[in-house]
Design a protein around this motif. Structure first.
Motif, PDB file in Angstrom:
ATOM      1  N   THR A  86       0.868  -1.144   0.031  1.00 20.90           N
ATOM      2  CA  THR A  86       0.007  -0.015  -0.146  1.00 20.90           C
ATOM      3  C   THR A  86       0.655   1.105  -0.181  1.00 20.90           C
ATOM      4  OG1 THR A  86      -1.478  -1.249   1.288  1.00 20.90           O
ATOM      5  CG2 THR A  86      -1.799   1.181   1.156  1.00 20.90           C
ATOM      6  N   ASN A 125      -8.082   1.157  -2.997  1.00 28.61           N
ATOM      7  CA  ASN A 125      -8.270   0.046  -2.054  1.00 28.61           C
ATOM      8  C   ASN A 125      -9.689   0.133  -1.373  1.00 28.61           C
ATOM      9  OD1 ASN A 125      -5.759  -0.668  -2.648  1.00 28.61           O
ATOM     10  ND2 ASN A 125      -4.746   0.487  -0.990  1.00 28.61           N
ATOM     11  N   THR A 126     -10.062  -1.124  -1.171  1.00 23.93           N
ATOM     12  CA  THR A 126     -11.446  -1.407  -0.413  1.00 23.93           C
ATOM     13  C   THR A 126     -11.212  -2.392   0.585  1.00 23.93           C
ATOM     14  OG1 THR A 126     -12.200  -3.094  -2.067  1.00 23.93           O
ATOM     15  CG2 THR A 126     -12.542  -0.980  -2.433  1.00 23.93           C
ATOM     16  N   ARG A 127     -12.213  -3.073   1.399  1.00 24.61           N
ATOM     17  CA  ARG A 127     -11.921  -4.020   2.411  1.00 24.61           C
ATOM     18  C   ARG A 127     -11.737  -5.340   1.409  1.00 24.61           C
ATOM     19  NH1 ARG A 127     -16.544  -2.730   6.941  1.00 24.61           N
ATOM     20  NH2 ARG A 127     -15.525  -0.516   7.590  1.00 24.61           N
ATOM     21  N   ASP A 128     -12.143  -5.485   0.133  1.00 22.52           N
ATOM     22  CA  ASP A 128     -11.908  -6.717  -0.488  1.00 22.52           C
ATOM     23  C   ASP A 128     -10.348  -6.718  -1.012  1.00 22.52           C
ATOM     24  OD1 ASP A 128     -11.805  -8.873  -2.495  1.00 22.52           O
ATOM     25  OD2 ASP A 128     -14.199  -8.582  -2.808  1.00 22.52           O
ATOM     26  N   SER A 132      -9.120  -4.719  -4.703  1.00 18.57           N
ATOM     27  CA  SER A 132      -8.286  -3.836  -4.347  1.00 18.57           C
ATOM     28  C   SER A 132      -6.779  -4.307  -5.064  1.00 18.57           C
ATOM     29  CB  SER A 132      -7.954  -3.652  -2.989  1.00 18.57           C
ATOM     30  OG  SER A 132      -8.907  -3.225  -2.102  1.00 18.57           O
ATOM     31  N   GLU A 181      -4.264  -7.060  -2.971  1.00 21.66           N
ATOM     32  CA  GLU A 181      -3.772  -5.899  -1.908  1.00 21.66           C
ATOM     33  C   GLU A 181      -2.804  -6.652  -0.796  1.00 21.66           C
ATOM     34  OE1 GLU A 181      -2.390  -2.202  -1.084  1.00 21.66           O
ATOM     35  OE2 GLU A 181      -3.550  -2.759  -2.910  1.00 21.66           O
TER      36      GLU A 181
END
Length: 227
Positions: A86, A125-128, A132, A181
């Protein structure tokens, strides 16, 4: 007895047709990232890092392989390893040159360099982790450089990715290598050497002569200009 000799001759020809036409080893370096005003290191080496790190780092490395294959048949050039960290928005290059050096033992040649353009593609970026995932892709799969032997032009092309291990997956016909990610993955890169005949000097002369005649005919057909 004649039939036996004929069968053996045909079998020998078939084995020759399947024999390797190209053999050697490959290595590669990364170069010319764009935009230039981003964060990166490893230019001119086989390991490239990029982006201002938040957690983890973006890293792409290449390990070359030996190869042996028939013409027009894909063979393994080597393997990519990709770590998807990230990083801060705006700190990542968007493209990168990938230059592979092919040291041919068959045919016997100096080292052949072939440069291709890679895309470094980030996502929001997402929670998945899968949604991501960031990915690399070949924006161009045919090199502009050729080598010529015996009146035949040889061109190196990228055939695509295969055999993903780790937190990665392929899309778009094997031309995009995605890594989740925060994940790491490896993939094999395949290339292919294609051929095309090089026109002889007499052929070029005929082509140029024909173009000259067509140009002359076109000029003669132009209507006279009225002033």
């Amino acid at each position: 007895m004649k039939k036996l000799f004929l069968s053996l001759a045909l079998a020998s020809l078939a084995m020759g047709a399947q024999a390797a036409n190209v053999a050697g080893s490959a290595s590669a370096v990364f170069d010319h990232p764009t935009p230039l005003d981003t964060v990166y290191s490893g230019v001119g080496t086989d390991t490239f890092n990029w982006g201002s790190v938040v957690t983890g780092e973006n890293r792409l490395s290449f390990s070359g392989s030996t190869f042996s294959a028939a013409l027009n048949t894909p063979f393994k050039l080597g393997s990519f390893s990709y770590s998807n960290g990230t990083t801060m928005s705006g700190s990542n290059p968007a493209t990168l040159d990938f230059t592979t050096f092919m040291n041919f033992s068959q045919p016997s040649l100096p080292v052949v360099a072939a440069t291709f353009r890679l895309g470094l593609n980030g996502t929001t970026n997402t929670r998945d982790p899968r949604d991501s995932s960031d990915y690399v892709n070949f924006q161009q799969t045919t090199t502009s450089s050729q080598f010529i032997i015996g009146g035949v032009a040889y061109t190196v092309k990228i055939a695509g990715f295969q055999h993903v291990t780790g937190d990665g997956f392929l899309t778009s016909g094997g031309k995009q290598f995605h890594v989740k990610e925060g994940g790491q993955a490896s993939v094999d890169l395949y290339g292919v050497v294609t051929t095309a005949p090089v026109p002889e000097a007499e052929t070029w002369a005929l082509m140029l002569g024909g173009l000259g005649v067509l140009s002359l005919v076109a000029r003669r057909r132009k209507p006279a200009r009225v002033v």
